[in-house]
Scaffold this active site. Structure first.
Site, PDB file in Angstrom:
ATOM      1  N   LYS A   1      10.750  38.584 -11.012  1.00  0.00           N
ATOM      2  CA  LYS A   1       9.932  37.471 -11.506  1.00  0.00           C
ATOM      3  C   LYS A   1       8.631  37.404 -10.734  1.00  0.00           C
ATOM      4  O   LYS A   1       8.589  37.706  -9.552  1.00  0.00           O
ATOM      5  CB  LYS A   1      10.742  36.174 -11.277  1.00  0.00           C
ATOM      6  CG  LYS A   1       9.962  34.892 -11.340  1.00  0.00           C
ATOM      7  CD  LYS A   1      10.806  33.676 -10.882  1.00  0.00           C
ATOM      8  CE  LYS A   1      10.360  33.109  -9.560  1.00  0.00           C
ATOM      9  NZ  LYS A   1      11.092  31.910  -9.134  1.00  0.00           N
TER      10      LYS A   1
ATOM     11  N   ARG B   1      10.654  26.064   0.360  1.00  0.00           N
ATOM     12  CA  ARG B   1      10.054  27.217  -0.335  1.00  0.00           C
ATOM     13  C   ARG B   1       8.764  27.669   0.336  1.00  0.00           C
ATOM     14  O   ARG B   1       8.313  28.778   0.131  1.00  0.00           O
ATOM     15  CB  ARG B   1       9.792  26.863  -1.811  1.00  0.00           C
ATOM     16  CG  ARG B   1      11.066  26.809  -2.622  1.00  0.00           C
ATOM     17  CD  ARG B   1      10.801  26.460  -4.072  1.00  0.00           C
ATOM     18  NE  ARG B   1      10.376  25.080  -4.243  1.00  0.00           N
ATOM     19  CZ  ARG B   1      10.061  24.536  -5.416  1.00  0.00           C
ATOM     20  NH1 ARG B   1      10.126  25.265  -6.506  1.00  0.00           N
ATOM     21  NH2 ARG B   1       9.703  23.271  -5.496  1.00  0.00           N
ATOM     22  N   GLN B   2       8.191  26.795   1.156  1.00  0.00           N
ATOM     23  CA  GLN B   2       6.947  27.185   1.853  1.00  0.00           C
ATOM     24  C   GLN B   2       7.316  27.778   3.214  1.00  0.00           C
ATOM     25  O   GLN B   2       7.033  27.222   4.262  1.00  0.00           O
ATOM     26  CB  GLN B   2       6.042  25.967   2.023  1.00  0.00           C
ATOM     27  CG  GLN B   2       5.561  25.420   0.689  1.00  0.00           C
ATOM     28  CD  GLN B   2       4.567  24.296   0.837  1.00  0.00           C
ATOM     29  OE1 GLN B   2       3.757  24.280   1.751  1.00  0.00           O
ATOM     30  NE2 GLN B   2       4.644  23.319  -0.052  1.00  0.00           N
TER      31      GLN B   2
ATOM     32  N   ASP C   1       0.817  -1.225   0.000  1.00  0.00           N
ATOM     33  CA  ASP C   1       0.000   0.000   0.000  1.00  0.00           C
ATOM     34  C   ASP C   1       0.845   1.267   0.000  1.00  0.00           C
ATOM     35  O   ASP C   1       0.324   2.369   0.064  1.00  0.00           O
ATOM     36  CB  ASP C   1      -0.954  -0.003   1.203  1.00  0.00           C
ATOM     37  CG  ASP C   1      -0.209   0.049   2.532  1.00  0.00           C
ATOM     38  OD1 ASP C   1       1.054   0.012   2.506  1.00  0.00           O
ATOM     39  OD2 ASP C   1      -0.856   0.139   3.583  1.00  0.00           O
TER      40      ASP C   1
HETATM   41  C1  R5P Z   1      12.249  30.038  -5.964  1.00  0.00           C
HETATM   42  O1  R5P Z   1      12.221  31.167  -5.507  1.00  0.00           O
HETATM   43  C2  R5P Z   1      13.503  29.226  -6.070  1.00  0.00           C
HETATM   44  O2  R5P Z   1      14.636  29.925  -5.656  1.00  0.00           O
HETATM   45  C3  R5P Z   1      13.720  28.748  -7.485  1.00  0.00           C
HETATM   46  O3  R5P Z   1      13.919  29.863  -8.316  1.00  0.00           O
HETATM   47  C4  R5P Z   1      12.529  27.990  -7.985  1.00  0.00           C
HETATM   48  O4  R5P Z   1      11.998  27.194  -6.994  1.00  0.00           O
HETATM   49  C5  R5P Z   1      12.892  27.144  -9.153  1.00  0.00           C
HETATM   50  O5  R5P Z   1      11.755  26.441  -9.560  1.00  0.00           O
HETATM   51  P1  R5P Z   1      11.481  26.203 -11.088  1.00  0.00           P
HETATM   52  O6  R5P Z   1      12.719  25.584 -11.669  1.00  0.00           O
HETATM   53  O7  R5P Z   1      10.302  25.275 -11.101  1.00  0.00           O
HETATM   54  O8  R5P Z   1      11.151  27.522 -11.688  1.00  0.00           O
END
Ligand code: R5P
Length: 310
Positions: free
Chosen positions: A190, A94-95, A36
């Protein structure tokens, strides 16, 4: 206390190389996988030992994470003297905040889980956020692979190169590369549309006629790197880009995205096991860095020169 290097399945490639450098035997664990999907890892005898559990939490992130938590608990129940979780790539970093109401602070939840499972300390490499240290209830040692990657970049770098931070979060990282390489920095603004799509809005700094060195902490789907490279090319950059990132997850459409770009060199580390995916990457090993850090932690020595500068 005896030094003991234990690895989870995601850390085998690192632990096997680290252990001999420290004169230790690698202690592989057995991981039984139930039909599972449940995992049942078991460790060898670690009673009284100074244990370093090596397990990056790269893809599949949740499986590797649960395996790590179970391993930490197994070491604790086996009577380990001290347990350090060596998590070269720390998934969920990242979170680190709620970007909209209703979300969790995933990095905090995961750091808490590692502490509750038995970790006395965390050793991580270039985590997405330095806030990880403040979130965790246990000490977090944040070492950096930037000197290793920058030295590898330096071997073929055009002196006109501009280091490009592909988003505002990467500015400090880009400055560290630029300082070591004696170059200037440009910054892309970005915005993230979804987990897989981003939009590069504008660039601050002069890239016209300069080859770009785009640097980041991690490459996941490649969307961030792709958007940054396309923007600097639009702004007249020399199309001989180089890219360096500590964590090369290279998931989703990453291979197609990056192979369509004029990237001369793509450098990542082995913080997660290098994948065979048709993309030509140069892998700079963090084994010497981790071995040095673990050796010093074992002897209760300072890591100062290995740490991310504050
Ligand atoms: C985000 O702020 C991280 O530093 C990376 O730029 C990001 O996580 C990269 O993810 P991806 O390659 O999916 O754009």
């Amino acid at each position: 206390m005896n030094l003991r290097i234990v690895n989870g399945t995601a850390g085998l490639h690192l632990a096997e190389a680290i252990a001999p450098l420290l004169g230790a035997e690698p202690s592989s664990c057995e991981v039984e996988r139930f039909p599972d999907g449940e995992l049942r890892p078991a460790v060898a005898d670690v009673r009284g030992d100074d244990v370093y559990v090596v397990q990056p939490t790269g893809p599949p992130v949740n499986d590797h994470l649960v395996e790590l938590l179970l391993l930490l608990d197994a070491c604790r129940r086996a009577g380990a003297g001290r347990i350090s979780a060596v998590v070269p790539y720390f998934g969920y970093a990242r979170q680190d905040r709620r970007s909209r109401p209703g979300e969790a602070v995933g990095a905090r939840v995961i750091a808490d889980a590692m502490a509750s499972a038995g970790a006395d300390r965390l050793l991580v490499v270039d985590p997405h956020t330095p806030a990880l240290e403040a979130m965790a209830q246990i000490p977090v040692e944040m070492v950096t692979a930037v000197p290793t990657l920058a030295s590898a970049l330096a071997t073929t770098l055009d002196p006109d190169t501009v280091v490009v931070a592909p988003d505002l979060g990467a500015v400090k990282l880009a400055e560290r590369y630029a300082t070591q390489l004696g170059l200037s920095v440009a910054v892309v603004r970005k915005s993230r549309i979804t987990g897989t799509t981003v939009h590069a809005e504008e660039i601050v700094g002069d890239v016209n006629g300069h080859p770009p060195a785009v640097v980041d902490d991690m490459i996941s789907t490649g969307g961030t790197i792709e958007a940054a490279i396309r923007l600097v090319l639009d702004q007249g950059a020399d199309p001989h880009a180089v890219v360096a990132a500590t964590h090369g997850l290279l998931v989703g459409d990453c291979v197609q995205r990056l192979s369509g770009l004029p990237i001369r060199r793509l450098l990542v580390t082995d913080s997660t096991a290098p994948a065979e995916n048709g993309l030509t990457t140069e892998v700079c090993s963090i084994v010497p860095l981790l071995a040095d850090a673990i050796g010093r932690l074992h002897h209760d020595e300072r890591l100062d020169d290995l740490l991310i500068p504050s």
